[in-house]
Design a protein around this motif. Structure first.
Motif, PDB file in Angstrom:
ATOM      1  N   VAL A 164      -6.697   6.220  -4.616  1.00  0.00           N
ATOM      2  CA  VAL A 164      -5.537   6.369  -5.509  1.00  0.00           C
ATOM      3  C   VAL A 164      -5.768   7.567  -6.442  1.00  0.00           C
ATOM      4  O   VAL A 164      -4.844   8.310  -6.771  1.00  0.00           O
ATOM      5  CB  VAL A 164      -5.293   5.064  -6.313  1.00  0.00           C
ATOM      6  CG1 VAL A 164      -4.077   5.207  -7.215  1.00  0.00           C
ATOM      7  CG2 VAL A 164      -5.104   3.879  -5.368  1.00  0.00           C
ATOM      8  N   THR A 165      -7.017   7.768  -6.825  1.00  0.00           N
ATOM      9  CA  THR A 165      -7.353   8.888  -7.718  1.00  0.00           C
ATOM     10  C   THR A 165      -6.813  10.198  -7.152  1.00  0.00           C
ATOM     11  O   THR A 165      -6.151  10.974  -7.844  1.00  0.00           O
ATOM     12  CB  THR A 165      -8.891   9.032  -7.843  1.00  0.00           C
ATOM     13  OG1 THR A 165      -9.441   7.778  -8.193  1.00  0.00           O
ATOM     14  CG2 THR A 165      -9.278  10.080  -8.867  1.00  0.00           C
ATOM     15  N   ILE A 198      -3.108  10.460  -7.314  1.00  0.00           N
ATOM     16  CA  ILE A 198      -2.627  10.820  -8.662  1.00  0.00           C
ATOM     17  C   ILE A 198      -2.782  12.328  -8.856  1.00  0.00           C
ATOM     18  O   ILE A 198      -1.885  13.015  -9.349  1.00  0.00           O
ATOM     19  CB  ILE A 198      -3.424  10.041  -9.749  1.00  0.00           C
ATOM     20  CG1 ILE A 198      -3.206   8.541  -9.591  1.00  0.00           C
ATOM     21  CG2 ILE A 198      -3.040  10.512 -11.151  1.00  0.00           C
ATOM     22  CD1 ILE A 198      -4.144   7.676 -10.423  1.00  0.00           C
ATOM     23  N   TYR A 248      -3.697  -1.884  -8.955  1.00  0.00           N
ATOM     24  CA  TYR A 248      -4.032  -3.329  -9.032  1.00  0.00           C
ATOM     25  C   TYR A 248      -2.860  -4.209  -8.583  1.00  0.00           C
ATOM     26  O   TYR A 248      -2.757  -5.374  -8.981  1.00  0.00           O
ATOM     27  CB  TYR A 248      -4.433  -3.690 -10.473  1.00  0.00           C
ATOM     28  CG  TYR A 248      -5.629  -2.912 -10.945  1.00  0.00           C
ATOM     29  CD1 TYR A 248      -6.921  -3.367 -10.720  1.00  0.00           C
ATOM     30  CD2 TYR A 248      -5.469  -1.688 -11.595  1.00  0.00           C
ATOM     31  CE1 TYR A 248      -8.017  -2.633 -11.124  1.00  0.00           C
ATOM     32  CE2 TYR A 248      -6.556  -0.943 -11.994  1.00  0.00           C
ATOM     33  CZ  TYR A 248      -7.830  -1.419 -11.759  1.00  0.00           C
ATOM     34  OH  TYR A 248      -8.923  -0.691 -12.149  1.00  0.00           O
TER      35      TYR A 248
HETATM   36  C1  LIG Z   1      -5.379   2.460 -13.147  1.00  0.00           C
HETATM   37  C2  LIG Z   1      -6.198   2.976 -12.031  1.00  0.00           C
HETATM   38  N1  LIG Z   1      -5.637   3.834 -11.164  1.00  0.00           N
HETATM   39  C3  LIG Z   1      -6.339   4.345 -10.145  1.00  0.00           C
HETATM   40  C4  LIG Z   1      -7.658   3.996  -9.952  1.00  0.00           C
HETATM   41  C5  LIG Z   1      -8.410   4.660  -8.840  1.00  0.00           C
HETATM   42  O1  LIG Z   1      -8.424   4.003  -7.668  1.00  0.00           O
HETATM   43  P1  LIG Z   1      -9.241   4.579  -6.422  1.00  0.00           P
HETATM   44  O2  LIG Z   1     -10.598   3.998  -6.502  1.00  0.00           O
HETATM   45  O3  LIG Z   1      -8.435   4.127  -5.244  1.00  0.00           O
HETATM   46  O4  LIG Z   1      -9.278   6.053  -6.518  1.00  0.00           O
HETATM   47  C6  LIG Z   1      -8.274   3.111 -10.817  1.00  0.00           C
HETATM   48  C7  LIG Z   1      -9.687   2.771 -10.617  1.00  0.00           C
HETATM   49  O5  LIG Z   1     -10.408   2.309 -11.415  1.00  0.00           O
HETATM   50  C8  LIG Z   1      -7.534   2.598 -11.887  1.00  0.00           C
HETATM   51  O6  LIG Z   1      -8.097   1.764 -12.765  1.00  0.00           O
END
Ligand SMILES: Cc1ncc(COP(=O)(O)O)c(C=O)c1O
Length: 459
Positions: free
Chosen positions: A133-134, A137, A249
């Motif tokens: 997800v990071t 974003i 989440y």
């Molecule tokens: C609000 C939020 N968005 C995105 C992420 C990132 O997710 P990912 O590990 O899939 O990059 C996190 C991870 O802690 C998060 O808390």
């Protein structure tokens, strides 16, 4: 970190503006490292852990990261599903399956809400696969924010937004106090939108429910008010409103008074140019943090195109932009985990995935209930708990005139052997601790809260 030696070396002069600006903040890692060494009760880790037998039939007594049982079956999958490059935008079948998953996660009933489902099927892009997800974003912010432009976010937000948006992209975050009188502060959001609209021809917002660090998800009323506000803002400003919906989440909601679906859906149904972008992934949803597979899905509006052919072309154009971002950054994403995700859906089906995950969700729900009920017993004027109903965390605000969050966390760790993450941002009106109950066994929670209560009395 000071970068004393980089600055003295010839490297420094050669660094780009980004190279000079970027760094890895130590905050969470510092407290997590210390907790690992010093704490008996660790509430710093942002991934769900539990005793294996509590969520896997026939599991051990070991404390392990929560996982879906079938992951173990896939260690020997066909070499052709591991070794080759994946396509730039992700394996086509995995992308299609995730689109179906997004439709499945929607609040719409197939029989009575056909129109809404049809809109979803027709007017969302096929998800593009990103490195978690990071990365989703990052990609999305990159294509919507120039350096110096502004995105709106509540003050209590995932700290990595600041890394991505401010440090990396050189854009700005317009913050507003998340809560007022224990409800979402919609006036704060409205003021932020109005302020940004004075200098920008678009409004960009990022929201995240269940929220990190607070665990907040809106009640049904709050969700409706939020949608109404965004709509009202669009109608009065007539500027496109991009809403990035960080659903990391998604589904982990433990209270029936709060929405258990992404805000993406309601925003997508609006006819105005309020453009939702869904950012989700297997990380938490399918409990595969290290798999690093996320998805970016953009919600389109029917009135942007004249017919189905045009809207298909539009979708391809948008997907191509995102693929361009992938190609120029990570090139393509982990093939093995895309293949596993696909297999899980094909071999088990969505219902089985949900049933297996519910075992973990139920454990988290029990912890959520326990920790909130224990916190309620603390009678101390120097703390307040932010409204919370899901996710992996909750947030305890500390009276800033009496207790500094970092000093409190340090004291808690040294004297009471409890690790939490302090958040202390004076300019953003934040002073408190985030407790990651996702990685604390229910049986330890009364002791955790009793130690926090004792520590509070020391101030
Ligand atoms: C609000 C939020 N968005 C995105 C992420 C990132 O997710 P990912 O590990 O899939 O990059 C996190 C991870 O802690 C998060 O808390």
């Amino acid at each position: 970190m000071e970068f004393k030696y980089i600055q003295k070396s010839p490297l420094y002069k050669a660094l780009s503006k980004l190279g000079k600006r970027i760094y890895l903040p130590d905050g969470i890692f510092y407290w997590s490292r210390r907790a690992k060494k010093e704490a008996e009760i660790i509430g710093t880790i942002g991934s769900a852990f539990a005793i294996e037998k509590d969520f896997i039939d026939g599991g051990s007594d070991e404390w392990v990261p929560c996982y879906l049982k079938d992951i173990k079956n896939y260690a020997n999958i066909d070499i052709k599903q591991i070794v080759p490059y994946a396509s730039i935008g992700g394996l086509p079948d995995t992308r299609e399956i995730w689109k179906e998953w997004i439709i499945r996660k929607s609040p719409y009933d197939e029989k009575t809400e056909e129109k809404e489902i049809m809109r979803l099927k027709k007017y969302i892009t096929t998800p593009i696969i990103t490195s978690g997800v990071t990365n989703g974003i990052y990609l999305t912010c990159s294509i919507f924010l120039n350096p110096g432009e502004t995105i709106i976010s509540p003050n209590k937000r995932w700290g990595n937004y600041d890394n991505i948006i401010v440090k990396h992209l050189g854009a700005k975050i317009k913050s507003f106090d998340f809560f007022k009188d224990n409800k979402i502060n919609l006036q704060g959001l409205k003021d932020a939108i109005l302020e940004v609209s004075k200098v920008q021809e678009k409004i960009v917002i990022i929201i995240n429910f269940p929220n990190n660090p607070t665990g907040y998800t809106p009640t049904f009323d709050e969700a409706k008010e939020l949608i109404d506000l965004i709509r009202e803002m669009y109608i009065s400003l007539k500027k496109p409103i991009i809403v990035m919906v960080d659903d990391a989440y998604e589904s982990y909601v433990y209270n029936n008074d709060n929405i258990n679906v992404s805000m993406f859906y309601d925003l997508h149904q609006l006819d105005e140019d309020i453009i939702p972008i869904k950012l989700d992934g297997i990380t938490k949803e399918l409990l595969m943090y290290g798999g690093r597979i996320g998805f970016v899905t953009i919600g389109l509006k029917p009135n942007w195109t004249k017919n189905d052919d045009e809207s298909e072309i539009l979708k391809k154009e948008i997907e191509n932009k995102l693929e361009g971002m992938n190609r120029s950054t990570v090139s393509n994403c982990n093939h093995f985990y895309q293949a596993i995700t696909q297999k899980m859906f094909i071999e088990n089906g969505m219902n089985q995935i949900i049933t297996d995950r519910d075992k973990v969700k139920n454990l988290l729900k029990e912890r959520y209930e326990e920790i909130n009920s224990e916190l309620e017993k603390i009678d101390n004027p120097n703390i307040t708990i932010d409204p919370n109903s899901g996710g992996f965390f909750l947030f305890v605000n500390l009276n800033r005139d009496k207790i500094k969050a970092t000093e409190f966390a340090d004291h808690l760790l040294k004297k009471y052997k409890v690790g939490v993450i302090p958040l202390e941002k004076v300019n953003d009106n934040i002073n408190g601790i985030r407790i990651a109950y996702c990685s604390i066994d229910k049986l330890q929670i009364p002791e955790l809260i009793s130690r926090i209560s004792s520590a509070l009395k020391d101030f």
